[in-house]
Design an enzyme around this catalytic site. Structure first.
Site, PDB file in Angstrom:
ATOM      1  CE1 TYR A 170      -2.309   3.055   2.602  1.00  0.00           C
ATOM      2  CE2 TYR A 170      -3.609   2.609   0.819  1.00  0.00           C
ATOM      3  CZ  TYR A 170      -3.319   3.505   1.667  1.00  0.00           C
ATOM      4  OH  TYR A 170      -4.233   4.603   1.987  1.00  0.00           O
TER       5      TYR A 170
ATOM      6  CG  ASP B 174       5.687   3.548   0.565  1.00  0.00           C
ATOM      7  OD1 ASP B 174       4.453   3.508   0.191  1.00  0.00           O
ATOM      8  OD2 ASP B 174       6.177   3.928   1.698  1.00  0.00           O
TER       9      ASP B 174
ATOM     10  CE  LYS C 282       2.726   4.570   8.216  1.00  0.00           C
ATOM     11  NZ  LYS C 282       1.428   4.617   8.647  1.00  0.00           N
TER      12      LYS C 282
HETATM   13  P1  KE4 Z   1      -0.655   8.212   4.842  1.00  0.00           P
HETATM   14  O1  KE4 Z   1      -1.419   8.863   3.580  1.00  0.00           O
HETATM   15  O2  KE4 Z   1      -1.968   7.247   5.691  1.00  0.00           O
HETATM   16  O3  KE4 Z   1       0.132   9.052   5.726  1.00  0.00           O
HETATM   17  O4  KE4 Z   1       0.420   7.289   4.229  1.00  0.00           O
HETATM   18  C1  KE4 Z   1       0.074   6.084   3.215  1.00  0.00           C
HETATM   19  C2  KE4 Z   1       1.073   5.068   3.329  1.00  0.00           C
HETATM   20  C3  KE4 Z   1       1.982   4.923   2.504  1.00  0.00           C
HETATM   21  N1  KE4 Z   1       3.028   3.979   2.520  1.00  0.00           N
HETATM   22  C4  KE4 Z   1       3.011   3.049   3.336  1.00  0.00           C
HETATM   23  C5  KE4 Z   1       3.828   2.152   3.273  1.00  0.00           C
HETATM   24  C6  KE4 Z   1       2.056   3.129   4.450  1.00  0.00           C
HETATM   25  O5  KE4 Z   1       1.832   2.404   5.398  1.00  0.00           O
HETATM   26  C7  KE4 Z   1       0.913   4.242   4.336  1.00  0.00           C
HETATM   27  C8  KE4 Z   1      -0.252   4.218   5.526  1.00  0.00           C
HETATM   28  N2  KE4 Z   1      -0.400   3.080   6.411  1.00  0.00           N
HETATM   29  C9  KE4 Z   1      -1.432   2.687   7.016  1.00  0.00           C
HETATM   30  C10 KE4 Z   1      -1.320   1.682   7.906  1.00  0.00           C
HETATM   31  N3  KE4 Z   1      -1.312   0.476   7.207  1.00  0.00           N
HETATM   32  C11 KE4 Z   1      -2.133   4.267   7.820  1.00  0.00           C
HETATM   33  C12 KE4 Z   1      -3.261   3.806   8.224  1.00  0.00           C
HETATM   34  C13 KE4 Z   1      -4.509   4.171   7.904  1.00  0.00           C
HETATM   35  O6  KE4 Z   1      -4.685   3.930   6.486  1.00  0.00           O
HETATM   36  O7  KE4 Z   1      -5.502   4.798   8.615  1.00  0.00           O
END
Ligand code: KE4
Length: 437
Positions: free
Chosen positions: A146, A241, A274
């Protein structure tokens, strides 16, 4: 209210009337595991307290950012000081330069970077930049990874390598994912075939080096080596990523872990988030000067953001990076996280539960499978119903893990040996119940 009111339930009903699903991000709704989400009232160290005042040991930590634990005094002080100077200016500040210097100091493959406000924004911008820098439109991602919810990334594999992706979300027109090729994680043969067919047209390969969105699946060293070699051979950019793994699995991120096994290994671009924001809205993407100078206002690739490099968020991120850079921080965190997965493994073995787990730095994952899965298909062979019972059994015992079997877990510097022992003890009880039922 009645004396034994469940304030989480009351809040959830109130929220569902005003916010889709009652949450501002789907995974928080407990849809996969069922039940009522815990509304957090406050958090401190390794714990948070829900709307009923119940304490939980927190293994989500905002999905990775809270590596120091909640409310670290040095971070609180830095944020309070920053707030007193102003919330947001829409103009450059010294702290953005300091944070860029700090990140570049930790990730040698980055010569220049751009700060943004979310991992989605960083991932989306990295794809656009790779396309702009190479003049190519197609790119490869992997099933189970993701990279945020930008349209071109909400895609599932087409049938075979000749066809490109199909949207996984309503509202994403097929043509938007037409240039996205989705491959199987850790499948070297398929990767080589894809490059043989499309190598000349590929702008990049984007990958989660340790896939935390499949719970915890490592890219094998041979697979990662081929990603690097094929990208170099065909003029495609390798985009790491590291939104989840950056400054979490190691101070230098997953790329520093792979560089131990692959001499000189480095991606062409890195996406971060993060931990570098310490819990505030802050992410980044960076790479070589040649690539990054294609970005506006220098180059033709447009990207912008009102709150990019926000002065309060940069203060939070800088204070966090300062703390995790202290000698011994990652050794202690890694030891603690490994003690957790080893303890869970021992409890599973004693109770006869199929279980496999892995960790790197302060990130861990486990599967109710007898061997660590290597790709998304294998991960999804997990017994969802059994995981849900484990999730709720732990929750009832004051242990809060991710409410979905495909999500990773996170330990903070604030988690004590006692917290780890309590968690393993709770898991042992629940494993026993699972086996007896
Ligand atoms: P955000 O747009 O949520 O800040 O980041 C997207 C993203 C991009 N790349 C990786 C590897 C990520 O894990 C994420 C976001 N992770 C999720 C948890 N699997 C955030 C939690 C959520 O979607 O509420």
């Amino acid at each position: 209210m009645k004396p034994n009111t469940d304030h989480n339930e009351v809040l959830f009903e109130r929220a569902k009337r005003l916010i889709p699903g009652g949450v501002n991000s789907p995974v928080r709704a407990f849809k996969a595991v069922g039940g009522t989400p815990r509304f957090v009232q406050r958090a401190q160290g390794a714990y948070f307290w829900d709307a009923n005042g119940r304490r939980y040991i927190d293994y989500i930590g905002s999905w990775g950012p809270m590596i120091l634990g909640h409310g670290h005094p040095a971070v609180v002080e830095a944020v309070q000081k920053a707030i007193a100077e102003g919330f947001s200016f829409g103009a450059p500040t010294e702290r953005e330069v300091e944070l860029a210097e700090a990140i570049i100091g930790l990730v040698p493959s980055i010569e220049m970077l751009r700060l943004v406000s979310s991992g989605t924004e960083a991932g989306m911008s990295a794809i656009r930049l790779a396309r702009g820098a190479t003049g190519r439109s197609k790119f490869i991602k992997f099933e189970g990874c993701y990279h945020g919810h930008a349209d071109a990334l909400l895609v599932k594999a087409g049938s075979g390598l000749a066809t490109f992706g199909n949207p996984t979300s309503a509202g994403v027109p097929p043509e938007v994912v037409h240039d996205t090729l989705v491959l199987e994680y850790n499948n070297v043969a398929q990767l080589e075939e894809a490059f043989a067919l499309h190598g000349h047209a590929l702008a990049c390969v984007i990958i989660e080096p340790i896939a935390g969105n499949m719970n915890f699946v490592r890219a094998s060293v041979p697979f990662m080596k081929r990603c690097r070699e094929l990208c170099s051979e065909h003029g495609a950019l390798l985009v790491f990523d590291e939104v989840m793994t950056g400054c979490r699995v190691a101070l230098g991120g997953a790329q520093s872990v792979y560089a131990r096994d692959i001499p000189g290994f480095a991606p062409d671009m890195t996406v971060l988030g993060k931990v570098i924001g310490g819990g505030m809205p802050l992410a980044a993407f960076g790479g070589s000067r040649a690539v990054m100078e294609q970005l506006a206002p220098l180059g033709p690739v447009y990207q912008a953001g009102t709150l990019s490099g926000n002065p309060v968020a940069t203060a939070c991120g800088l204070a966090t990076l300062r703390e995790i850079g202290k000698p011994g921080f990652f050794e202690d965190l890694s030891r603690k996280t490994r003690a957790l997965v080893d303890g869970l493994g021992a409890a599973a073995r004693d109770t006869g539960v199929d279980f496999s787990a892995d960790s790197e730095g302060g990130m861990f994952g486990f599967f109710l499978l007898d061997a660590l899965p290597q790709n998304y298909t294998a991960v999804m062979k997990s017994d969802g119903a059994k995981f849900n019972r484990l999730f709720h059994g732990l929750l009832e015992r004051g242990v809060y893990i991710a409410p979905a079997l495909y999500e990773a877990g996170f330990v903070s510097a604030a988690h004590s040996a006692q917290d780890i022992a309590e968690t393993v003890g709770a898991a042992r009880e629940v494993f026993q119940i699972l086996q007896n039922s």
